[in-house]
Every structure is written in C-alpha cells, then in structure tokens.
Write an enzyme that holds these catalytic residues in place. Sequence first.
Site, short mmCIF file in Angstrom:
data_model
loop_
_atom_site.label_atom_id
_atom_site.label_comp_id
_atom_site.label_asym_id
_atom_site.label_seq_id
_atom_site.Cartn_x
_atom_site.Cartn_y
_atom_site.Cartn_z
N ARG B 43 0.64 -1.11 -0.08
CA ARG B 43 -0.52 0.60 0.13
C ARG B 43 1.19 1.11 0.38
NH1 ARG B 43 -2.72 -4.19 2.11
NH2 ARG B 43 -4.77 -4.43 2.15
N ASP B 151 -14.90 8.01 11.87
CA ASP B 151 -13.85 7.04 11.52
C ASP B 151 -12.61 7.56 11.04
OD1 ASP B 151 -14.43 4.37 9.63
OD2 ASP B 151 -12.55 5.58 9.41
#
Lengths: 209, 284
Positions: B43, B151
């Site tokens: 990633r 979040d």
Amino acid sequence: MPLVTGNSGRTPRPDEQRGRPRDVAGLTAELRGADPQQRRWAARDLAGEAAAAAALCDQLEVEPEASVQEAILTALVDIDDESVPWRLADLLASDDAELRNAVIEALGQMGPRAEPAMAEKLDHADPDLRLFAVNALHGIDGPETRALLVRVLREEPEVNVCAAAAEVLIDVGADEALPALRGLPGRFPDHEFMTFLAETAAARLNDVG
Amino acid sequence: MAAPALDPPPIITAEQFERFREFFYRRTGIAYAASKRAAVEKRIAARMQALSIDSFREYFARVTQPSGPELQALINALTVNETYFFREDYQLRCIAASILAEVVADRPPGSRVRLWSIPCSTGEEPYSLALFLLENWALVDDYEVEILASDIDSAVLEAAQEGIYGARSLQYVPQPLLRRYFRPAGDGRFQIISELRSSISFSKVNVHNATEMKRLRNIDVILCRNLLIYFDDVSRRKAAEALYDSLRPGGFICLGHSESMSRISSLFRVRKFPDAIVYQRPPA
C-alpha cells in the site's frame, strides 16, 4: 423524523471546559484535587509527560477511585522513565487486590523496561510478591524474562510461584525451559500438579525426548 | 536461455519499516506486526506511485510533514472498510429492546439520546442504527435521537455522507425498508434518502487524538465494533480510557462479537441482556 443533529444554542457543559490549555504544573495540582473526575482528566492529560512521573506515582499510592487509578496507570505506561516500574513494583505489596492486579497488568504492558524491577522482586522474601512478579513477567517478555523464569523453576522454594512460572514458560513456548520443567515433579514430589505441568510442557513444547 | 525473473528489490529496508511502524503507531495506535510488512509495503508502494515518488526516504518525509495531507491518505489506504447493513443485528435489537429503556428511564420525554458509531466506515452501521431505531424502538418519537458517526479515514466518511450502496452492502435490508428509506441511484445501487443522510453527524475522529476525542462527550451508547482489534495492548488500553470519557456515566459500549472489554480494561461493567453482552460505564 425524530432524529436530530448538533448541539446548536447549547452552552458548554462544565465537563467540556477541559479543552482549555493546561500545563504540567497545573495538571499536577489538579491530580491532587478533591474531585475524582478532575483527577482523572488530569491523569489523562499527563500521559507521556515524563516530568509528571513522580507526581502520578505519588497520587496512585493514595488514590481511592478505581477509574482514576486506571487513568494514572495508563498515563504511566506511556512514560518512558526508568523510575516508574520501580515505583509500581512497590505497589505489588498493596492490600488493594484490584490495584495490585491493575499494577501487574500495567507492568506487563511496559515491556522490557519493567524487567529489572521484576527481576529484583523475584528475590523478595515474600512469596506473594515473587508470584506477582512472575505474573507481570508474562506480559513483559524482555530479553532476560525466560532465563529469569527458568531460574525460578530451578531455585524457587514455593510451589505456587514455580507453577506460575511454568505456566508462563509453557504459554510463551520456551523450549529452553524443558529440562527445568521436567525437573519440577522431582522438586515437588508431594504435588501431583507439577507432574501434570511437566507433561503439559512436554506435549506443548514438542518434547520428543 | 532466459535469465530467471528476479523479485523486485524491496522498497523499504527493515530499518526504515521499523521507523515507519513506530511513527504510524504513535499517530494512530495501529501496530503492524512484522508479518504484515508485505501488505503494508504494497500500500505504501501504491501511494508512492500515485505521488511519483521513487524513494521511501522522500515518501516518509512527506508522510511525517506536520499537517501534511499524506498521512491521512496513507491511513485511508491502510485501513480496512468492509461492512454491510444490519451486520451483527443482535446488538441493534439489544439497543432498541433493552439498553435505551435504561438510558431514558430517568429522562423526561423530549430529552436527547446520543448514540455514536465508531468506526463508521462507509456509513452502513450508523444508517442501520437509525433505520432500526425508527422501525423498532417504541419510544423513538418521544425523544430527540442524535446519531454521531466517526472514522479515522476521511475517504470513507465522504462515501458515508453520499450514502450510495450496492447489492453486497444491502443484502440484508428487507424490501419494505429499501423502498421506504432508499432511492434508486442507477447501476443497481441505492441511495439513502436525503432526510436520513442529513440526520447523522459524520466527523473524522482518531480515538488516539485527545483533542478530537474531547469533542465527543456525554454519549449514551457507543457502537465500537472491530476497532480495538487493530491495536496492541497499550493502544487498546488508551482507547478504552478515551471511550470511557466519551460516555455519560451509566452509558453503554457495544464491541464486536469477538472482542471483550474485560480483557482490556476494568473500567467497565459487563452487562448481559437477552440479545447481547455489552459494557457499561458505572453510573455516577
């Protein structure tokens, strides 16, 4: 629709005024205040403040509220100061079982930096303190932990302390402890549990000998 | 004969990975084990490619820039956001059937009840909570129900506010609810009606950021499922402290089915209700 959003028009509640900037000296003073909620917030805001380590330890020794004790311990876990594990180690002798357990957990979470203080406690005259040190070493898992626990298996006179050390070594998969684990039934012939532990160790640690 | 294909050289040395791991842990509380290195590297490599950066050293400087946007972009890339409507619905039943009765026991009609979903991911959980309460809580019209949703990932929050979902997310939504609370959005997808979308307050929150967490206070019920599993023991302990302070005394916290607060903190009481086991901040 009965769903609502936001807090428009509402005056801040007193507990929200914690957001103002506060320095270590002020927080340390609040840590000794009369209001448990204020003490808890002071402890939370002192997390990681090495300059507050001694004050946090001092307060922990006299703090009656469990939620404040917990906040102080969380703050101390985050402080990388070598004096802290030694101060906490002294609290293993506390009469407050909840505090003792919380301290054991916190010491375990401090990792290797708590190892020297626990190593010293393994030589304490009080077998309860030696047992608590073994419990803390479970979480610490430092460079000397396994060797320290193997020494417990070979030299510790109290069966309960030995059994706790054996359980930790089995749990962490310490193959090097097998000879000492095998020796437990011989050291404590009146305690069948030690035979069971030695057998469990052999099975769990892939002993083929 | 062709030479055997060689694996590309790793983009990060072991030392660099260790530095990155420590930095990311300090900022988010998320601890990556050595076994996760390959997945994390993949990633990071994707982010480096997106920014046309060749060296990890340069990328790390970008990530650690104070107030720079790249840390958030990397957080978004590294966090998992898979969920669906009415996941672990036994907890929603527990909230509607048992928990809220205790919450409002001493509160007159018209009072506010605050529920907070963290991490809310792309919104399925807070919208499920809203739908479930609207349909199943007998007293829903008697109280002001405020649902907050947070979040750490800013991209999923944008998606949550947009409220458009495909078949996989909607698989457990009964048809009557689909007709009542959703509108077709093309390609087999559906969008939550605007009235419901605007009824939920979405915000970016990192539970390890004290400043952000101080905004969340006096919550009656926290839904915190599959967040603590990302953390190591110390980060879990800190998160538990922060969540405790967000709750009103007597407030409740619901964790994922495989999680247990008892193993993390002694601050909370275990409460066994017919539909679920949850945790409670002791009443004042």
